[in-house]
Design an enzyme around this catalytic site. Structure first.
Site, mmCIF file in Angstrom:
data_model
loop_
_atom_site.group_PDB
_atom_site.id
_atom_site.type_symbol
_atom_site.label_atom_id
_atom_site.label_comp_id
_atom_site.label_asym_id
_atom_site.label_seq_id
_atom_site.Cartn_x
_atom_site.Cartn_y
_atom_site.Cartn_z
ATOM 1 N N ARG A 6 0.832 -1.214 0.000
ATOM 2 C CA ARG A 6 0.000 0.000 0.000
ATOM 3 C C ARG A 6 0.868 1.266 0.000
ATOM 4 N NH1 ARG A 6 -2.988 -3.571 -1.082
ATOM 5 N NH2 ARG A 6 -5.069 -3.988 -0.259
ATOM 6 N N TYR B 96 -4.687 -17.360 -2.637
ATOM 7 C CA TYR B 96 -5.480 -16.612 -1.638
ATOM 8 C C TYR B 96 -6.935 -17.068 -1.594
ATOM 9 C CZ TYR B 96 -6.541 -12.531 1.271
ATOM 10 O OH TYR B 96 -6.892 -11.696 2.311
ATOM 11 N N SER C 205 -11.096 -1.129 2.378
ATOM 12 C CA SER C 205 -10.449 -1.265 3.694
ATOM 13 C C SER C 205 -10.137 0.131 4.216
ATOM 14 C CB SER C 205 -9.130 -2.027 3.576
ATOM 15 O OG SER C 205 -9.343 -3.313 3.086
ATOM 16 N N GLU D 100 -5.707 3.466 5.649
ATOM 17 C CA GLU D 100 -5.262 3.355 4.255
ATOM 18 C C GLU D 100 -5.841 4.534 3.459
ATOM 19 O OE1 GLU D 100 -5.928 -0.461 2.015
ATOM 20 O OE2 GLU D 100 -7.006 0.858 0.639
HETATM 21 P P1 FAD Z 1 -8.771 8.503 -5.646
HETATM 22 O O1 FAD Z 1 -9.498 8.076 -4.421
HETATM 23 O O2 FAD Z 1 -9.467 9.429 -6.568
HETATM 24 O O3 FAD Z 1 -7.376 9.145 -5.225
HETATM 25 C C1 FAD Z 1 -6.547 8.509 -4.274
HETATM 26 C C2 FAD Z 1 -5.331 9.413 -3.986
HETATM 27 O O4 FAD Z 1 -4.531 9.537 -5.158
HETATM 28 C C3 FAD Z 1 -5.712 10.848 -3.610
HETATM 29 O O5 FAD Z 1 -4.764 11.292 -2.662
HETATM 30 C C4 FAD Z 1 -5.577 11.616 -4.917
HETATM 31 O O6 FAD Z 1 -5.291 12.983 -4.705
HETATM 32 C C5 FAD Z 1 -4.424 10.899 -5.598
HETATM 33 N N1 FAD Z 1 -4.531 10.864 -7.074
HETATM 34 C C6 FAD Z 1 -5.586 10.393 -7.793
HETATM 35 N N2 FAD Z 1 -5.311 10.430 -9.113
HETATM 36 C C7 FAD Z 1 -4.051 10.925 -9.238
HETATM 37 C C8 FAD Z 1 -3.192 11.168 -10.357
HETATM 38 N N3 FAD Z 1 -3.558 10.934 -11.608
HETATM 39 N N4 FAD Z 1 -1.960 11.671 -10.099
HETATM 40 C C9 FAD Z 1 -1.549 11.899 -8.830
HETATM 41 N N5 FAD Z 1 -2.322 11.679 -7.735
HETATM 42 C C10 FAD Z 1 -3.558 11.206 -7.941
HETATM 43 N N6 FAD Z 1 -7.539 -0.994 -2.917
HETATM 44 C C11 FAD Z 1 -6.702 -2.058 -3.014
HETATM 45 O O7 FAD Z 1 -5.476 -1.880 -3.079
HETATM 46 N N7 FAD Z 1 -7.183 -3.332 -3.038
HETATM 47 C C12 FAD Z 1 -8.498 -3.624 -2.976
HETATM 48 O O8 FAD Z 1 -8.887 -4.780 -2.981
HETATM 49 C C13 FAD Z 1 -9.407 -2.531 -2.869
HETATM 50 N N8 FAD Z 1 -10.728 -2.746 -2.776
HETATM 51 C C14 FAD Z 1 -11.593 -1.690 -2.666
HETATM 52 C C15 FAD Z 1 -12.968 -1.953 -2.583
HETATM 53 C C16 FAD Z 1 -13.875 -0.913 -2.484
HETATM 54 C C17 FAD Z 1 -15.351 -1.222 -2.395
HETATM 55 C C18 FAD Z 1 -13.411 0.427 -2.490
HETATM 56 C C19 FAD Z 1 -14.395 1.563 -2.432
HETATM 57 C C20 FAD Z 1 -12.045 0.699 -2.567
HETATM 58 C C21 FAD Z 1 -11.117 -0.350 -2.645
HETATM 59 N N9 FAD Z 1 -9.733 -0.142 -2.712
HETATM 60 C C22 FAD Z 1 -8.878 -1.198 -2.848
HETATM 61 C C23 FAD Z 1 -9.200 1.234 -2.665
HETATM 62 C C24 FAD Z 1 -9.218 1.953 -4.037
HETATM 63 O O9 FAD Z 1 -9.979 1.238 -4.955
HETATM 64 C C25 FAD Z 1 -7.802 2.140 -4.595
HETATM 65 O O10 FAD Z 1 -6.989 2.861 -3.701
HETATM 66 C C26 FAD Z 1 -7.812 2.868 -5.950
HETATM 67 O O11 FAD Z 1 -6.571 2.725 -6.580
HETATM 68 C C27 FAD Z 1 -8.159 4.347 -5.810
HETATM 69 O O12 FAD Z 1 -8.384 4.856 -7.106
HETATM 70 P P2 FAD Z 1 -9.147 6.227 -7.332
HETATM 71 O O13 FAD Z 1 -9.029 6.568 -8.783
HETATM 72 O O14 FAD Z 1 -10.532 6.147 -6.816
HETATM 73 O O15 FAD Z 1 -8.273 7.201 -6.453
HETATM 74 N N1 EPU Z 2 -11.519 -11.305 9.084
HETATM 75 C C1 EPU Z 2 -12.288 -11.485 10.213
HETATM 76 N N2 EPU Z 2 -13.318 -10.606 10.435
HETATM 77 C C2 EPU Z 2 -13.600 -9.590 9.609
HETATM 78 C C3 EPU Z 2 -12.802 -9.392 8.458
HETATM 79 C C4 EPU Z 2 -11.759 -10.277 8.220
HETATM 80 O O1 EPU Z 2 -12.053 -12.402 11.000
HETATM 81 O O2 EPU Z 2 -14.559 -8.852 9.881
HETATM 82 C C5 EPU Z 2 -10.438 -12.265 8.796
HETATM 83 C C6 EPU Z 2 -10.809 -13.156 7.603
HETATM 84 O O3 EPU Z 2 -11.557 -14.274 8.005
HETATM 85 C C7 EPU Z 2 -9.442 -13.538 7.059
HETATM 86 C C8 EPU Z 2 -8.595 -12.301 7.361
HETATM 87 O O4 EPU Z 2 -9.273 -11.562 8.381
HETATM 88 O O5 EPU Z 2 -8.915 -14.623 7.782
HETATM 89 C C9 EPU Z 2 -8.359 -11.423 6.124
HETATM 90 O O6 EPU Z 2 -9.605 -10.992 5.594
HETATM 91 P P1 EPU Z 2 -9.827 -10.748 4.006
HETATM 92 O O7 EPU Z 2 -9.388 -11.936 3.231
HETATM 93 O O8 EPU Z 2 -11.222 -10.277 3.826
HETATM 94 O O9 EPU Z 2 -8.785 -9.617 3.646
HETATM 95 P P2 EPU Z 2 -8.360 -8.266 4.372
HETATM 96 O O10 EPU Z 2 -7.011 -8.473 4.990
HETATM 97 O O11 EPU Z 2 -9.429 -7.780 5.269
HETATM 98 C C10 EPU Z 2 -7.088 -7.343 2.302
HETATM 99 C C11 EPU Z 2 -6.976 -6.025 1.609
HETATM 100 C C12 EPU Z 2 -8.155 -5.853 0.669
HETATM 101 C C13 EPU Z 2 -8.125 -6.969 -0.364
HETATM 102 C C14 EPU Z 2 -8.233 -8.307 0.370
HETATM 103 C C15 EPU Z 2 -8.104 -9.484 -0.564
HETATM 104 C C16 EPU Z 2 -5.770 -4.479 3.032
HETATM 105 C C17 EPU Z 2 -5.865 -3.327 3.961
HETATM 106 N N3 EPU Z 2 -6.928 -4.943 2.562
HETATM 107 O O12 EPU Z 2 -8.242 -7.288 3.128
HETATM 108 O O13 EPU Z 2 -7.988 -4.602 0.001
HETATM 109 O O14 EPU Z 2 -9.193 -6.856 -1.278
HETATM 110 O O15 EPU Z 2 -7.158 -8.399 1.347
HETATM 111 O O16 EPU Z 2 -6.789 -9.618 -0.993
HETATM 112 O O17 EPU Z 2 -4.669 -4.937 2.729
HETATM 113 C C18 EPU Z 2 -8.511 -2.275 0.157
HETATM 114 O O18 EPU Z 2 -7.300 -2.084 0.225
HETATM 115 O O19 EPU Z 2 -9.356 -1.345 0.150
HETATM 116 C C19 EPU Z 2 -9.009 -3.662 0.099
HETATM 117 C C20 EPU Z 2 -10.300 -3.968 0.090
#
Ligand code: FAD
Ligand code: EPU
Length: 346
Positions: free
Chosen positions: A163, A194, A233, A329
């Protein structure tokens, strides 16, 4: 380009918070991005560049100009062994994943359904289901906003971590990402380490199977921002030293833990929060999600302050129980720009 003054940011952040900005412009090219950034600088007006607003929390109204990056374009070329993709920063990430799969190009399927723009993917080195963006990144193109000069940074120069990347540090202020370059091997190797992916048969699995399984897992756990506001997250998973992890494992043998290459241990913040029985905890319109404790949701007209108070409570309870102090995050934005999220919720 479209430009709106004194507009709501609600359509531009997945938390669905009703903050406002003095000005919002949707940008389709690098030149306009630089020009508007320079004009705001002269006017001493703060600027915020956004993709899809899926990783930001607005603490209050933004007093300056929000530039929404919608620079488009997907160019695909090939060598004998690899596909090379040059992607405009404003392309939607999930649509890109779908597009590559339909074109017969595999390698992005584990990263399906992550909201946001392709150009935001390198910033926090998006990761899910066994892979991170750096695994597919060949380069990132950035522009220095004051001069319009562009620079191509190799994947190694991006200093990717969990991250984390150089775009949260040295190249955060005064630069924008305008394109990303991806490299995907033609010889596909599935990554099935995973969650439910381990149940798939490596001998017969296809990229589409992995894509479908990832989408299914994500839909069963994570709230859809179109229905319930959230930013994924809310906290990062904490990385602690091996000794402390072993001590915790004595008390909690079933605690999820992921050994890291440098000997440290990553824990699951969602599990830690869950152990404190915080699912469903509410502050104003913000709540800890019932299916995934790591996600804070906007259940009813939440304000940025509701989310901050909830995050403070979660961090305090987890800290008091485990002596592990969670860090957001999500990026926190005040009236003039980004602020230190840990300081805000401490
Ligand atoms: P924004 O929220 O618009 O911007 C994020 C930051 O980057 C801000 O500080 C902004 O100023 C800056 N920024 C944006 N664009 C630019 C640019 N072109 N140049 C310079 N700076 C810029 N993340 C994960 O890693 N793994 C996941 O599994 C994951 N799951 C998600 C699930 C949900 C339901 C949601 C809502 C979010 C999740 N995220 C996850 C977080 C998010 O999707 C990522 O961080 C994504 O890359 C953000 O993209 P964005 O375009 O919305 O960025
Ligand atoms: N868990 C619990 N209770 C909960 C949630 C999770 O016990 O309420 C346990 C699950 O059972 C599992 C472990 O925690 O054993 C991990 O949970 P999960 O697989 O859902 O993943 P996570 O660690 O919560 C991370 C990333 C996600 C990404 C998933 C899948 C971070 C901060 N988050 O979540 O990224 O999608 O793994 O790879 O690293 C994001 O960054 O926004 C995001 C959604």
């Amino acid at each position: 380009m479209s430009c709106h003054t004194h507009s709501s940011l609600q359509p531009w952040n997945t938390f669905n918070l009703n903050a406002r900005a003095a000005q919002i412009s949707v940008i389709n090219d690098r030149e306009t991005l630089c020009q508007l950034w320079q004009e705001s600088r002269v006017a001493q007006q703060p600027v915020l560049i956004l993709g899809e607003g899926s990783n930001v929390l607005f603490l209050e109204d933004f007093s300056g100009h929000v530039l929404i990056n919608r620079i488009q374009g997907i160019e695909i070329s090939e060598t004998e062994e690899n596909w090379h993709l040059h992607i405009g920063a404003g392309e939607n990430w999930h649509q890109l994943v779908e597009h590559t799969l339909k074109t017969g190009i595999a390698g992005l399927e584990n990263l399906a359904l992550i909201p946001g723009c392709a150009g935001s993917a390198p910033i926090q080195n998006i990761g899910a289901y066994g892979i991170e963006f750096n695994r597919v990144c060949e380069y990132v193109d950035i522009v220095e906003l004051s001069t319009g000069n562009t620079m191509r940074m190799s994947s190694a120069e991006c200093e990717f971590g969990y991250r984390d990347s150089i775009f949260k540090h040295r190249y955060q202020e005064g630069y924008a990402i305008v394109a990303v370059g991806l490299i995907l091997a033609k010889k596909w190797k599935p990554i099935l380490s995973y969650g439910d992916l381990t149940k798939l048969d490596p001998a017969s699995v296809t990229p589409q199977h992995v894509f479908d399984a990832v989408c299914h897992m994500r839909r069963s756990k994570l709230p859809d921002p179109k229905v319930t506001g959230n930013a994924g997250s809310f906290f990062k998973n904490p990385v602690i030293d091996a000794e402390k992890a072993q001590a915790l494992l004595q008390y909690y043998p079933s605690m999820p833990h992921y050994p890291q290459a440098d000997g440290s241990m990553k824990l699951a913040a969602g599990w830690l929060i869950d152990q404190c029985h915080l699912k469903g905890l509410r502050e104003g319109g913000a709540m800890v999600h019932q299916q995934q404790a790591l996600v804070l949701i906007n259940v009813e007209d939440a304000t940025g302050n509701d989310v901050v108070r909830l995050a403070h409570e979660v961090r305090t309870q987890v800290g008091n129980k485990f002596d592990i102090w969670l860090e957001p995050e999500v990026r926190f934005i005040c009236a003039t720009g980004e602020v230190n999220a840990v300081e805000v919720i401490a």
